[in-house]
Write a protein that holds these residues in place. Structure first.
Motif, mmCIF file in Angstrom:
data_model
loop_
_atom_site.group_PDB
_atom_site.id
_atom_site.type_symbol
_atom_site.label_atom_id
_atom_site.label_comp_id
_atom_site.label_asym_id
_atom_site.label_seq_id
_atom_site.Cartn_x
_atom_site.Cartn_y
_atom_site.Cartn_z
ATOM 1 N N PRO A 28 0.750 -1.075 -0.012
ATOM 2 C CA PRO A 28 -0.099 0.025 0.081
ATOM 3 C C PRO A 28 0.878 1.315 -0.035
ATOM 4 N N ALA A 29 2.179 1.300 0.295
ATOM 5 C CA ALA A 29 2.871 2.421 0.417
ATOM 6 C C ALA A 29 3.167 2.883 -1.002
ATOM 7 N N ARG A 30 3.168 2.070 -1.992
ATOM 8 C CA ARG A 30 3.647 2.523 -3.507
ATOM 9 C C ARG A 30 2.212 2.942 -3.998
ATOM 10 N N PRO A 31 2.422 3.723 -5.201
ATOM 11 C CA PRO A 31 1.213 4.295 -5.963
ATOM 12 C C PRO A 31 0.571 3.094 -6.541
ATOM 13 N N LEU A 32 -0.661 3.119 -6.888
ATOM 14 C CA LEU A 32 -1.466 1.914 -7.444
ATOM 15 C C LEU A 32 -0.851 1.569 -8.931
ATOM 16 N N ALA A 33 -0.396 2.207 -9.469
ATOM 17 C CA ALA A 33 -0.080 2.226 -10.833
ATOM 18 C C ALA A 33 1.208 1.645 -10.907
ATOM 19 N N ASP A 34 2.095 1.671 -9.944
ATOM 20 C CA ASP A 34 3.163 1.110 -9.646
ATOM 21 C C ASP A 34 3.021 -0.228 -8.981
ATOM 22 N N ALA A 193 -7.118 -3.989 -10.543
ATOM 23 C CA ALA A 193 -6.909 -3.073 -9.198
ATOM 24 C C ALA A 193 -7.933 -3.406 -8.161
ATOM 25 N N GLU A 194 -8.908 -3.705 -8.469
ATOM 26 C CA GLU A 194 -9.993 -4.211 -7.345
ATOM 27 C C GLU A 194 -9.743 -5.485 -6.827
ATOM 28 N N SER A 195 -8.894 -6.529 -7.619
ATOM 29 C CA SER A 195 -8.465 -7.648 -7.142
ATOM 30 C C SER A 195 -7.088 -7.528 -6.169
ATOM 31 N N LEU A 196 -6.249 -6.659 -6.437
ATOM 32 C CA LEU A 196 -5.411 -6.409 -5.866
ATOM 33 C C LEU A 196 -5.689 -5.671 -4.388
ATOM 34 N N THR A 197 -6.304 -4.534 -4.393
ATOM 35 C CA THR A 197 -6.740 -4.046 -3.264
ATOM 36 C C THR A 197 -7.885 -4.939 -2.501
ATOM 37 N N GLY A 198 -8.285 -5.974 -3.045
ATOM 38 C CA GLY A 198 -9.322 -6.721 -2.256
ATOM 39 C C GLY A 198 -10.646 -5.941 -2.011
ATOM 40 N N ARG A 199 -11.059 -4.890 -2.828
ATOM 41 C CA ARG A 199 -12.040 -4.238 -2.638
ATOM 42 C C ARG A 199 -12.624 -3.598 -4.030
ATOM 43 N N ALA A 200 -13.791 -3.954 -4.010
ATOM 44 C CA ALA A 200 -14.592 -3.323 -5.085
ATOM 45 C C ALA A 200 -15.141 -1.945 -5.098
ATOM 46 N N LEU A 201 -14.870 -1.460 -6.250
ATOM 47 C CA LEU A 201 -15.449 -0.032 -6.475
ATOM 48 C C LEU A 201 -16.963 0.082 -6.128
#
Length: 450
Positions: A28-34, A193-201
């Motif tokens: 989580p410390a890195r930008p999502l795009a990275d 992105a949703e899979s990585l963060t484990g959260r649905a928008l």
């Protein structure tokens, strides 16, 4: 400058198997795009035309030999990622410089280090971000090192290389055109992105579609918006966002448009050709794209005036009056009200009959004038304000056409010795049909009078 030697890849979302077997690694410390940056070429989205096994870069990677290339594409389409992965797959040391912050001295250091590596059999991939920002002399500094293989150059640019890079450098590189990410590619990024963060928008279906449209083909910008939406959800937003709610969370993005670069010329060409092709819907779309991108409306209306004369011409003489009226209306009203007058002129021109007979006729006349030098007009159409001029025959035999029986004298008004030939040849389109009939009638009268 960034320098990376080949080493084991750091894990990312695109690993087939992550440390825990899920393929997902979250930092989580890195930008999502990275955090979502691919580690393998076959999972880069939206660029199969270059990366597939039978595509140009795919073939280079398979052979293990990478040529110097220019990656030309819009922001956020994967240029930097692809360059890094090419270095990794071909066993080259990755060196990165930015034309915005680097100069010739920095390049000399890179070239010297690459030459030392070459002596021990290690190749170097030099990635130059925004290579179009280097001037001609700086671009020339690459030539000997590219030519002798000291570096494999991978340049990245958002601008047309034909205009921004010198010919000597282009002749030593292959230009690879990257596409803006389409809806399918953006949808895949969103899912990752949703899979990585484990959260649905928390978005309605319409808002999700709007989010993809707002990304405008830029994957990095899409992931930035995802971070904003997740932050809004963390702040306690209730329920899924609709389109209006999404716009309240996301800062609107200015369209990609540069009035001094290729996009400017691409869009005015699209507007011009849409009007010429009698497509008012497409013409209005390109007009809106230009004005929304910050184009000067007076530039557009000047082009409309030219179009009215060049492409509509005498097929609808009122077109010129319409465009001049739109110009006047815009200068009186300004934006945004005056832009409607410009749109009205665009629709008028797109739906008007077309003829370039005047344009072609003037071109023929200009060539004839250059060929015939400074021949005098025939004496009978010259004024004779003095006795000497009358004695020399000025004005002698002139017939005043309105006083003739047919309103047409049939006299010759071209210089003596210039063979009569048709210069203006009206079409059968619009008002020119009547003009053509009238000219044919006068030509018949001229022949009879002779």
């Amino acid at each position: 400058m960034a320098r990376n030697a080949p080493e084991p890849d750091s894990p990312s979302l695109f690993d087939d198997v992550g440390p825990n077997g899920s393929g997902l690694v979250d930092d989580p410390a890195r930008p999502l795009a990275d955090r979502l940056r691919p580690r393998a070429l076959d999972v880069v989205v939206g660029q199969d035309q270059l990366l597939a096994a039978d595509a140009p870069l795919g073939r280079m990677v398979a052979s293990g030999r990478l040529a110097s290339i220019i990656l030309w594409g819009p922001p956020g389409c994967g240029k930097t990622t692809i360059a890094r992965l090419l270095a990794d797959r071909t066993g080259l040391v990755f060196e990165q410089v930015s034309a915005t912050f680097s100069g010739v001295a920095d390049l000399r250091q890179v070239f010297a280090a690459a030459a030392r590596r070459r002596e021990i059999g290690q190749g170097t991939l030099l990635f130059v971000d925004e290579i179009h920002r280097f001037n001609r002399a700086q671009q020339d500094s690459f030539l000997p090192y590219v030519e002798d293989g000291t570096v494999v150059l991978v340049g990245a640019t958002t601008e047309n290389p034909s205009f921004e890079l010198n010919g000597a450098l282009l002749s030593r590189c292959q230009v690879m055109v990257l596409r803006r990410l389409d809806e399918a590619a953006l949808t895949e990024l969103l899912a990752r992105a949703e899979s990585l963060t484990g959260r649905a928008l928390a978005l309605t279906d319409e808002a999700r579609t709007s989010l993809l449209a707002m990304a405008d083909g830029d994957g990095r910008y899409l992931l930035g918006m995802v971070e904003q939406i997740l932050a809004a959800q963390d702040a306690g937003g209730e329920g899924p966002l609709d389109v209006e709610g999404l716009r309240g969370v996301i800062t609107s993005r200015a369209p990609l448009y540069d009035k001094s670069r290729e996009e400017h010329y691409n869009l005015i060409s699209a507007l011009h050709k849409s009007m010429r092709g009698s497509d008012p819907d497409a013409a209005l779309y390109w007009l809106a794209r230009m004005l929304d991108g910050g184009e000067d409306p007076l530039y557009v209306v000047r082009r409309l005036v030219r179009f009215a004369s060049e492409d509509v011409g005498m097929a609808d003489p009122a077109a010129l009056q319409m465009t001049l009226a739109a110009w006047d209306a815009y200068e009186r009203l300004g934006s945004p009200e005056g832009e409607v007058a410009i749109a009205q002129a665009v629709v008028y021109l797109a739906t008007a009959p077309k003829s370039i007979a005047v344009y072609r006729g003037y071109g023929r006349a200009a060539r004839l004038a250059r060929q015939t030098g400074s021949l005098m007009p025939p004496a009978h159409i010259l004024n004779a304000p003095t006795r000497l001029m009358k004695e020399l025959g000025y004005g002698e035999g002139y017939e005043y056409d309105p006083d003739t029986a047919d309103g047409f004298s049939g006299a010759d008004y071209l210089p003596d010795g210039v063979e009569r030939r048709p210069l203006y040849e009206p079409t059968a389109n619009g008002h020119e049909r009547r003009i053509r009939e009238r000219l044919a009638h006068w030509e018949d009268l001229r022949a009879r009078k002779r």
